[in-house]
Design a protein around this motif. Structure first.
Motif, PDB file in Angstrom:
ATOM      1  N   PHE A   1      52.726  20.160 -37.570  1.00  0.00           N
ATOM      2  CA  PHE A   1      52.999  19.601 -38.882  1.00  0.00           C
ATOM      3  C   PHE A   1      54.585  19.179 -38.536  1.00  0.00           C
ATOM      4  O   PHE A   1      55.461  19.991 -38.794  1.00  0.00           O
ATOM      5  CB  PHE A   1      52.856  19.990 -39.965  1.00  0.00           C
ATOM      6  N   ALA A   2      55.021  17.630 -38.227  1.00  0.00           N
ATOM      7  CA  ALA A   2      56.431  17.437 -37.856  1.00  0.00           C
ATOM      8  C   ALA A   2      56.842  16.307 -38.558  1.00  0.00           C
ATOM      9  O   ALA A   2      56.137  15.468 -39.047  1.00  0.00           O
ATOM     10  CB  ALA A   2      56.529  17.628 -36.320  1.00  0.00           C
ATOM     11  N   VAL A   3      58.160  15.926 -38.476  1.00  0.00           N
ATOM     12  CA  VAL A   3      58.988  14.803 -39.121  1.00  0.00           C
ATOM     13  C   VAL A   3      59.802  14.360 -37.639  1.00  0.00           C
ATOM     14  O   VAL A   3      60.242  15.010 -37.278  1.00  0.00           O
ATOM     15  CB  VAL A   3      59.708  15.190 -40.364  1.00  0.00           C
TER      16      VAL A   3
ATOM     17  N   LEU B   1      55.388  15.763 -48.419  1.00  0.00           N
ATOM     18  CA  LEU B   1      55.660  14.630 -47.321  1.00  0.00           C
ATOM     19  C   LEU B   1      54.358  13.705 -47.407  1.00  0.00           C
ATOM     20  O   LEU B   1      53.868  13.760 -46.351  1.00  0.00           O
ATOM     21  CB  LEU B   1      55.978  15.352 -46.044  1.00  0.00           C
ATOM     22  N   PRO B   2      54.335  12.859 -48.485  1.00  0.00           N
ATOM     23  CA  PRO B   2      52.999  12.231 -48.823  1.00  0.00           C
ATOM     24  C   PRO B   2      52.831  11.010 -47.845  1.00  0.00           C
ATOM     25  O   PRO B   2      53.672  10.505 -46.941  1.00  0.00           O
ATOM     26  CB  PRO B   2      53.210  11.602 -50.060  1.00  0.00           C
ATOM     27  N   VAL B   3      51.412  10.537 -47.595  1.00  0.00           N
ATOM     28  CA  VAL B   3      51.257   9.395 -46.761  1.00  0.00           C
ATOM     29  C   VAL B   3      51.254   8.284 -47.620  1.00  0.00           C
ATOM     30  O   VAL B   3      50.627   7.879 -48.427  1.00  0.00           O
ATOM     31  CB  VAL B   3      49.577   9.620 -46.160  1.00  0.00           C
ATOM     32  N   LEU B   4      52.442   7.671 -47.377  1.00  0.00           N
ATOM     33  CA  LEU B   4      52.818   6.425 -47.902  1.00  0.00           C
ATOM     34  C   LEU B   4      52.272   5.264 -47.115  1.00  0.00           C
ATOM     35  O   LEU B   4      51.653   4.411 -47.604  1.00  0.00           O
ATOM     36  CB  LEU B   4      54.290   6.054 -48.022  1.00  0.00           C
ATOM     37  N   ARG B   5      52.136   5.200 -45.934  1.00  0.00           N
ATOM     38  CA  ARG B   5      51.663   4.221 -45.191  1.00  0.00           C
ATOM     39  C   ARG B   5      50.986   4.671 -43.905  1.00  0.00           C
ATOM     40  O   ARG B   5      51.793   5.295 -43.019  1.00  0.00           O
ATOM     41  CB  ARG B   5      52.500   3.051 -44.808  1.00  0.00           C
ATOM     42  N   LEU B   6      49.638   4.871 -43.527  1.00  0.00           N
ATOM     43  CA  LEU B   6      49.107   5.437 -42.395  1.00  0.00           C
ATOM     44  C   LEU B   6      49.553   4.344 -40.921  1.00  0.00           C
ATOM     45  O   LEU B   6      49.354   3.462 -40.948  1.00  0.00           O
ATOM     46  CB  LEU B   6      47.736   5.698 -42.476  1.00  0.00           C
TER      47      LEU B   6
ATOM     48  N   ARG C   1      63.118   5.790 -38.645  1.00  0.00           N
ATOM     49  CA  ARG C   1      61.857   5.548 -39.183  1.00  0.00           C
ATOM     50  C   ARG C   1      61.252   6.626 -39.921  1.00  0.00           C
ATOM     51  O   ARG C   1      61.298   7.792 -39.138  1.00  0.00           O
ATOM     52  CB  ARG C   1      60.903   4.837 -38.320  1.00  0.00           C
ATOM     53  N   PRO C   2      60.918   6.729 -41.423  1.00  0.00           N
ATOM     54  CA  PRO C   2      60.550   8.042 -41.886  1.00  0.00           C
ATOM     55  C   PRO C   2      59.132   8.619 -41.482  1.00  0.00           C
ATOM     56  O   PRO C   2      58.344   8.334 -42.359  1.00  0.00           O
ATOM     57  CB  PRO C   2      60.744   7.613 -43.154  1.00  0.00           C
ATOM     58  N   LEU C   3      58.935   8.897 -40.319  1.00  0.00           N
ATOM     59  CA  LEU C   3      57.590   9.241 -39.726  1.00  0.00           C
ATOM     60  C   LEU C   3      57.310  10.789 -39.930  1.00  0.00           C
ATOM     61  O   LEU C   3      58.240  11.537 -39.928  1.00  0.00           O
ATOM     62  CB  LEU C   3      57.383   8.991 -38.595  1.00  0.00           C
ATOM     63  N   ALA C   4      56.027  11.177 -40.356  1.00  0.00           N
ATOM     64  CA  ALA C   4      55.364  12.541 -40.198  1.00  0.00           C
ATOM     65  C   ALA C   4      54.371  12.415 -39.403  1.00  0.00           C
ATOM     66  O   ALA C   4      53.681  11.332 -39.170  1.00  0.00           O
ATOM     67  CB  ALA C   4      54.988  13.092 -41.608  1.00  0.00           C
ATOM     68  N   ARG C   5      53.886  13.477 -38.634  1.00  0.00           N
ATOM     69  CA  ARG C   5      52.899  13.768 -37.680  1.00  0.00           C
ATOM     70  C   ARG C   5      52.073  14.860 -37.657  1.00  0.00           C
ATOM     71  O   ARG C   5      52.963  15.959 -37.775  1.00  0.00           O
ATOM     72  CB  ARG C   5      53.422  13.478 -36.419  1.00  0.00           C
ATOM     73  N   VAL C   6      50.883  14.936 -37.615  1.00  0.00           N
ATOM     74  CA  VAL C   6      50.294  16.083 -37.490  1.00  0.00           C
ATOM     75  C   VAL C   6      49.367  16.067 -36.152  1.00  0.00           C
ATOM     76  O   VAL C   6      48.740  15.085 -35.855  1.00  0.00           O
ATOM     77  CB  VAL C   6      49.055  16.428 -38.635  1.00  0.00           C
ATOM     78  N   ASN C   7      49.556  17.286 -35.273  1.00  0.00           N
ATOM     79  CA  ASN C   7      48.657  17.295 -33.985  1.00  0.00           C
ATOM     80  C   ASN C   7      47.833  18.532 -34.099  1.00  0.00           C
ATOM     81  O   ASN C   7      48.362  19.535 -34.413  1.00  0.00           O
ATOM     82  CB  ASN C   7      49.693  17.479 -33.140  1.00  0.00           C
TER      83      ASN C   7
ATOM     84  N   ALA D   1      62.395  12.956 -49.240  1.00  0.00           N
ATOM     85  CA  ALA D   1      61.799  14.165 -48.661  1.00  0.00           C
ATOM     86  C   ALA D   1      61.897  14.486 -47.474  1.00  0.00           C
ATOM     87  O   ALA D   1      62.178  15.717 -46.994  1.00  0.00           O
ATOM     88  CB  ALA D   1      60.367  14.036 -49.315  1.00  0.00           C
ATOM     89  N   LEU D   2      61.797  13.618 -46.230  1.00  0.00           N
ATOM     90  CA  LEU D   2      61.838  14.166 -45.037  1.00  0.00           C
ATOM     91  C   LEU D   2      63.396  14.168 -44.839  1.00  0.00           C
ATOM     92  O   LEU D   2      63.501  15.508 -44.242  1.00  0.00           O
ATOM     93  CB  LEU D   2      61.603  12.663 -44.126  1.00  0.00           C
ATOM     94  N   ALA D   3      64.493  13.740 -45.247  1.00  0.00           N
ATOM     95  CA  ALA D   3      65.650  14.104 -45.067  1.00  0.00           C
ATOM     96  C   ALA D   3      66.143  15.466 -45.569  1.00  0.00           C
ATOM     97  O   ALA D   3      66.724  16.324 -45.039  1.00  0.00           O
ATOM     98  CB  ALA D   3      66.613  13.004 -45.757  1.00  0.00           C
ATOM     99  N   ALA D   4      65.119  15.944 -46.825  1.00  0.00           N
ATOM    100  CA  ALA D   4      65.321  17.243 -47.379  1.00  0.00           C
ATOM    101  C   ALA D   4      65.040  18.307 -46.727  1.00  0.00           C
ATOM    102  O   ALA D   4      65.816  19.355 -46.780  1.00  0.00           O
ATOM    103  CB  ALA D   4      64.675  17.349 -48.705  1.00  0.00           C
ATOM    104  N   VAL D   5      64.285  17.930 -45.476  1.00  0.00           N
ATOM    105  CA  VAL D   5      63.640  19.240 -45.045  1.00  0.00           C
ATOM    106  C   VAL D   5      64.494  19.402 -43.553  1.00  0.00           C
ATOM    107  O   VAL D   5      64.024  20.570 -42.676  1.00  0.00           O
ATOM    108  CB  VAL D   5      62.065  19.120 -44.570  1.00  0.00           C
ATOM    109  N   LEU D   6      65.349  18.642 -43.307  1.00  0.00           N
ATOM    110  CA  LEU D   6      65.896  18.704 -41.941  1.00  0.00           C
ATOM    111  C   LEU D   6      67.402  19.537 -42.054  1.00  0.00           C
ATOM    112  O   LEU D   6      68.214  19.075 -42.698  1.00  0.00           O
ATOM    113  CB  LEU D   6      66.357  17.539 -41.459  1.00  0.00           C
ATOM    114  N   PRO D   7      67.447  20.682 -41.362  1.00  0.00           N
ATOM    115  CA  PRO D   7      68.469  21.532 -41.406  1.00  0.00           C
ATOM    116  C   PRO D   7      69.603  20.742 -40.471  1.00  0.00           C
ATOM    117  O   PRO D   7      69.357  20.128 -39.444  1.00  0.00           O
ATOM    118  CB  PRO D   7      68.196  22.641 -40.958  1.00  0.00           C
ATOM    119  N   PRO D   8      70.919  20.873 -40.772  1.00  0.00           N
ATOM    120  CA  PRO D   8      71.959  20.403 -40.029  1.00  0.00           C
ATOM    121  C   PRO D   8      71.831  20.966 -38.770  1.00  0.00           C
ATOM    122  O   PRO D   8      71.732  22.044 -38.881  1.00  0.00           O
ATOM    123  CB  PRO D   8      73.071  20.415 -40.974  1.00  0.00           C
ATOM    124  N   PRO D   9      72.561  20.497 -37.722  1.00  0.00           N
ATOM    125  CA  PRO D   9      72.816  19.054 -37.474  1.00  0.00           C
ATOM    126  C   PRO D   9      71.865  17.955 -37.345  1.00  0.00           C
ATOM    127  O   PRO D   9      72.131  16.932 -36.908  1.00  0.00           O
ATOM    128  CB  PRO D   9      73.727  19.189 -36.342  1.00  0.00           C
ATOM    129  N   LEU D  10      70.650  18.112 -37.589  1.00  0.00           N
ATOM    130  CA  LEU D  10      69.504  17.280 -37.370  1.00  0.00           C
ATOM    131  C   LEU D  10      69.633  16.276 -38.724  1.00  0.00           C
ATOM    132  O   LEU D  10      69.937  16.426 -39.565  1.00  0.00           O
ATOM    133  CB  LEU D  10      68.102  17.689 -37.645  1.00  0.00           C
TER     134      LEU D  10
END
Length: 265
Positions: free
Chosen positions: A78-80, A212-217, A56-62, A42-51
């Motif tokens: 909300f970022a990845v 982008l679910p919380v799999l491990r906090l 590590r597949p991390l998501a972050r909310v600030n 899911a994380l890879a799917a939201v990244l436009p190239p060339p990103l």
């Protein structure tokens, strides 16, 4: 004739405004930050190239309240985790702001995906609650209790990735080639506390962060920080490659047809 305020400013006035903006004092914010491991596909799917995805597949909310004199601001992101060439950073998907002034500056200058929204940061003794809401939906909520002091980290340099573009006047594509922006922040933290709690992601067709679910906090913290901000254009990017992702930036009535993934709650 009386001054017409929509008329042109003098060179002296333009210079004074530029000088004042370059001498801003440290502006401190109180914010809740939550980081978790999410679905790598899911994380890879939201990244436009060339990103590309980080290691590590991390998501972050600030979620922060910013102490602007006479103009308090709620600011969220909300970022990845992402990478461009050999630089690791974060790719924000949505950045709710409570005031138009903060929204237009970041979006038009840097290409930040800012949208008007509701930002809440509450603390009652040890209890903490923070949320981001738009269209009546609190699509992110962080809640918990302070469980201890943490040593403030050393000043750090952090990078966010943005795409700056203008949709075409004709209604299809862009008016010019989009660009990739590296926004570098030098961040200082003066207080930091650990929070024991959880992150709730709610379904929203306009802000589908629940994909982008919380799999491990990893951790939740509340702290006080300040940072500066400098951006630079690092490369022009393919308009054709970016076009399928521009719905991330705008509220589109066609989002109603974007159902949640099969099997989601």
């Amino acid at each position: 004739m009386a001054r017409v305020r929509y008329g042109p400013r003098t060179e002296a006035e333009i210079g004074a405004a530029r000088t004042a903006s370059a001498r801003l004092p440290d502006i401190w914010s109180t914010g809740v930050v939550a980081v978790w491991e999410t679905d790598p596909d899911a994380l890879a799917a939201v990244l436009p190239p060339p990103l590309k995805p980080a290691d590590r597949p991390l998501a972050r909310v600030n979620i922060s309240k910013v102490d602007l004199p006479g103009y308090p601001l709620g600011a969220g992101s909300f970022a990845v985790a992402a990478r461009h060439d050999d630089i690791d950073g974060w790719y924000p998907l949505v950045m709710p702001m409570t005031h138009e002034r903060a929204l237009t500056g970041g979006r038009e200058v840097f290409g930040e995906p800012k949208k008007l929204g509701e930002v809440t940061v509450e603390r009652d003794g040890l209890l903490v609650r923070a949320s981001l809401a738009r269209h009546g939906i609190a699509f992110v909520e962080v809640r918990g209790a302070v469980s201890g002091e943490l040593p403030p980290p050393e000043p750090a340099r952090k990078t966010d990735f943005y795409f700056k573009f203008l949709p075409a006047v004709a209604g299809s594509g862009f008016d010019a080639d989009p660009v990739l922006v590296h926004c570098v922040r030098n961040e200082k933290v003066r207080r930091l506390e650990r929070v024991t709690g959880d992150v709730v992601l709610r379904e929203s067709m306009y802000d589908p962060v629940a994909d982008l679910p919380v799999l491990r906090l990893v951790d939740i913290t509340i702290g006080e920080k300040t940072s500066d901000q400098r951006g630079k254009v690092v490369e022009r990017v393919s308009a054709e490659a970016l076009l399928p992702y521009i719905h991330q930036r705008y509220d589109d009535p066609l989002h109603v047809h974007d159902g949640p993934p099969e099997g989601s709650a």
